[in-house]
Write a protein that holds these residues in place. Structure first.
Motif, short mmCIF file in Angstrom:
data_model
loop_
_atom_site.label_atom_id
_atom_site.label_comp_id
_atom_site.label_asym_id
_atom_site.label_seq_id
_atom_site.Cartn_x
_atom_site.Cartn_y
_atom_site.Cartn_z
N ILE A 92 24.42 23.54 -9.70
CA ILE A 92 25.57 24.49 -10.12
C ILE A 92 26.63 24.72 -8.68
O ILE A 92 27.76 24.58 -8.57
N GLY A 93 25.76 25.33 -7.54
CA GLY A 93 26.52 25.47 -6.39
C GLY A 93 26.99 24.26 -5.76
O GLY A 93 28.15 24.48 -5.29
N MET A 94 26.11 23.29 -5.66
CA MET A 94 26.74 22.00 -5.01
C MET A 94 27.86 21.39 -5.82
O MET A 94 28.62 21.02 -5.17
N SER A 95 27.87 21.71 -7.10
CA SER A 95 28.78 21.14 -7.97
C SER A 95 30.24 21.99 -7.62
O SER A 95 31.18 21.26 -7.65
N TYR A 96 29.99 22.97 -7.33
CA TYR A 96 31.20 24.10 -7.18
C TYR A 96 31.64 23.50 -5.59
O TYR A 96 33.05 23.32 -5.61
N VAL A 97 30.99 23.14 -4.96
CA VAL A 97 31.19 22.71 -3.42
C VAL A 97 32.15 21.20 -3.59
O VAL A 97 33.19 21.14 -3.20
N PHE A 98 31.47 20.29 -4.23
CA PHE A 98 31.95 19.15 -4.35
C PHE A 98 32.99 18.98 -5.20
O PHE A 98 33.96 18.07 -5.12
#
Length: 196
Positions: A92-98
């Protein structure tokens, strides 16, 4: 070897699928994002949970494979919900960034796809760390996805906590990526309608 390989490969395939999807989730839902009342934070999370469906099916298949082959399951299989929850936080954290980055840099999806294809060879998925020449082993420790792999291999393959440091680092990384990714997304959220 099959259990060792799948233990690292299944979470990586899910992670890479979520990262690839997230780079275009804002752009492909531009009409929804422009609506002021819609909570945009839901879009990246929705993509993560959609990617998890395949992982859950493959994880059940792996558990059945181990059960049929060995007629028993190690105690570490009780940790499956924990590693899945930690993985979900990181995804979820990586998806927010990308997702936020993909709205500003449309070519980001191409870089992520190349990384996802090459990334599987940069983790101890198809080989044991001891098989890597000693000069290259520090790269395994520098790769944050190696810790994901080691934790899943501890649960499914080793049947014990063979990499205790990896569990500490993986847990810290998951919380850090989740919180950092959410803050990054919140900062860019108001600018998203202007770039779509």
């Amino acid at each position: 070897y099959t259990t060792y390989m799948l233990a690292g490969l299944i979470p990586w395939l899910t992670f890479s699928e979520a990262m690839s999807k997230s780079t275009t989730v804002i752009v492909s839902n531009a009409n929804i994002v422009k609506q002021v009342v819609f909570p945009v934070e839901i879009l990246p999370v929705k993509g993560v949970f959609a990617s998890f469906v395949n992982q859950l099916i493959l994880t059940v298949a792996l558990v059945l494979y181990v059960l049929l082959k060995h007629h028993t399951l190690p105690w570490t299989y009780a940790l499956i919900p924990l590693v899945l929850a930690l993985q979900a936080m990181a995804m979820i954290g990586m998806s927010y960034v990308f997702s936020a980055g993909g709205a500003f840099f449309r070519d980001l999806k191409d870089f992520v796809q190349v990384f996802c294809v090459a990334g599987v060879y940069l983790m101890p998925t198809f080989y044991m760390p001891t098989q890597v020449p000693e000069i290259f082993r520090p790269f395994l420790w520098l790769n944050p996805f190696s810790y994901l792999t080691w934790c899943f291999q501890d649960v499914f393959f080793f049947g014990r906590i063979a990499h205790p440091i990896a569990w500490i680092i993986f847990t810290a990384l998951c919380f850090g990526v989740f919180l950092g990714g959410y803050r990054f997304f919140r900062r860019l959220k108001l600018l998203l309608p202007t770039v779509l």
